[in-house]
Design an enzyme around this catalytic site. Structure first.
Site, PDB file in Angstrom:
ATOM      1  N   HIS A 180      -0.904   4.820 -23.981  1.00 53.21           N
ATOM      2  CA  HIS A 180       0.302   5.599 -23.739  1.00 53.21           C
ATOM      3  C   HIS A 180       0.809   6.240 -25.019  1.00 53.21           C
ATOM      4  O   HIS A 180       0.685   5.675 -26.103  1.00 53.21           O
ATOM      5  CB  HIS A 180       1.406   4.698 -23.161  1.00 53.21           C
ATOM      6  CG  HIS A 180       1.019   4.059 -21.868  1.00 53.21           C
ATOM      7  ND1 HIS A 180       1.457   2.822 -21.486  1.00 53.21           N
ATOM      8  CD2 HIS A 180       0.223   4.505 -20.847  1.00 53.21           C
ATOM      9  CE1 HIS A 180       0.964   2.514 -20.296  1.00 53.21           C
ATOM     10  NE2 HIS A 180       0.200   3.516 -19.896  1.00 53.21           N
ATOM     11  N   LYS A 194       7.187   2.143 -31.514  1.00 53.43           N
ATOM     12  CA  LYS A 194       7.241   0.852 -30.823  1.00 53.43           C
ATOM     13  C   LYS A 194       7.009  -0.291 -31.805  1.00 53.43           C
ATOM     14  O   LYS A 194       6.198  -0.173 -32.725  1.00 53.43           O
ATOM     15  CB  LYS A 194       6.172   0.786 -29.728  1.00 53.43           C
ATOM     16  CG  LYS A 194       6.369   1.780 -28.615  1.00 53.43           C
ATOM     17  CD  LYS A 194       5.236   1.737 -27.610  1.00 53.43           C
ATOM     18  CE  LYS A 194       5.430   2.787 -26.534  1.00 53.43           C
ATOM     19  NZ  LYS A 194       4.271   2.899 -25.654  1.00 53.43           N
ATOM     20  N   TYR A 251       8.536  -5.143 -26.274  1.00 54.97           N
ATOM     21  CA  TYR A 251       8.457  -4.090 -27.277  1.00 54.97           C
ATOM     22  C   TYR A 251       9.769  -3.338 -27.380  1.00 54.97           C
ATOM     23  O   TYR A 251      10.392  -2.994 -26.385  1.00 54.97           O
ATOM     24  CB  TYR A 251       7.260  -3.155 -27.108  1.00 54.97           C
ATOM     25  CG  TYR A 251       6.777  -2.838 -25.724  1.00 54.97           C
ATOM     26  CD1 TYR A 251       6.880  -1.556 -25.230  1.00 54.97           C
ATOM     27  CD2 TYR A 251       6.177  -3.810 -24.935  1.00 54.97           C
ATOM     28  CE1 TYR A 251       6.396  -1.240 -23.978  1.00 54.97           C
ATOM     29  CE2 TYR A 251       5.693  -3.503 -23.672  1.00 54.97           C
ATOM     30  CZ  TYR A 251       5.818  -2.205 -23.205  1.00 54.97           C
ATOM     31  OH  TYR A 251       5.342  -1.898 -21.951  1.00 54.97           O
ATOM     32  N   ASP A 310      -2.958   4.951 -15.164  1.00 50.34           N
ATOM     33  CA  ASP A 310      -3.824   4.781 -16.330  1.00 50.34           C
ATOM     34  C   ASP A 310      -5.288   5.047 -15.973  1.00 50.34           C
ATOM     35  O   ASP A 310      -6.036   5.631 -16.760  1.00 50.34           O
ATOM     36  CB  ASP A 310      -3.671   3.381 -16.924  1.00 50.34           C
ATOM     37  CG  ASP A 310      -2.326   3.192 -17.619  1.00 50.34           C
ATOM     38  OD1 ASP A 310      -1.633   4.193 -17.886  1.00 50.34           O
ATOM     39  OD2 ASP A 310      -1.970   2.028 -17.895  1.00 50.34           O
TER      40      ASP A 310
END
Length: 192
Positions: A56, A66, A126, A163
């Site tokens: 991503h 992140k 995260y 995905d």
């Protein structure tokens, strides 16, 4: 923090204090980061063994930096350089994050991120510099043979439909979806 081989990614391994009560560590300390991370959102995912999330990334600017840690279980965490024009474009690096070392990875804007759960169950937390914005979010197929990420043998990858249908790195580049390295560098300069 230890710099990883892809510029804009770092590994943080905290000092874990243990005594008969259990353990304690500083999981996040903004002052110790090599770049500013204004936390706008905190995500938590729980995955079973073999679940593969990513690769991503988001449009730059503002993209989404992140800070990733595995609070329960064990994952293979992967950073992918998706910045067109970068000296390490298309390269990836993997680290193991688990509930023993309590390590974390900091990933700058413009880099791709993916992970696979290696334990029976893994909980990943995260911190994100920007909130999720579906119009600016993209993906590259984590099983793209040209990326050749060395996912662990013996685990059948479990992907979301999104995905699994994500373009390959070359398809994403041809479609103009990938971040530009120079634009990322200019954006990073505004964060210090």
């Amino acid at each position: 923090m230890d710099r990883l081989s892809i510029d804009g990614s770092w590994l943080y391994t905290p000092r874990v204090a243990a005594d008969p009560r259990g353990t304690f560590h500083e999981a996040f300390r903004a002052a110790d980061l090599p770049q500013r991370l204004d936390v706008a959102q905190v995500n938590c995912s729980v995955s079973r063994a073999g679940v593969l999330r990513g690769v991503h990334f988001a449009d730059v600017p503002p993209s989404q930096a992140k800070y990733v840690t595995c609070v329960s279980g064990r994952i293979m965490d992967v950073v992918v350089d998706l910045r067109v024009g970068s000296p390490t474009f298309g390269r990836w690096e993997a680290v193991t994050l688990d509930d023993s070392t309590r390590a974390a990875v900091l990933i700058a804007e413009g880099l791709g991120h993916a992970f696979m759960a290696l334990s029976e169950q893994a909980t990943v937390v995260y911190l994100c510099s920007q909130p999720f914005n579906p119009e600016r979010e993209h993906g590259v197929n984590p099983l793209d043979p040209d990326l050749a990420i060395d996912w662990p043998a013996g685990l059948e990858p479990v992907l979301s439909d999104k995905d699994a249908k994500a373009p390959t790195l070359e398809e994403a580049r041809a479609a103009g979806l990938l971040p530009d390295y120079r634009a990322c560098q200019e954006f990073y300069a505004t964060l210090h």
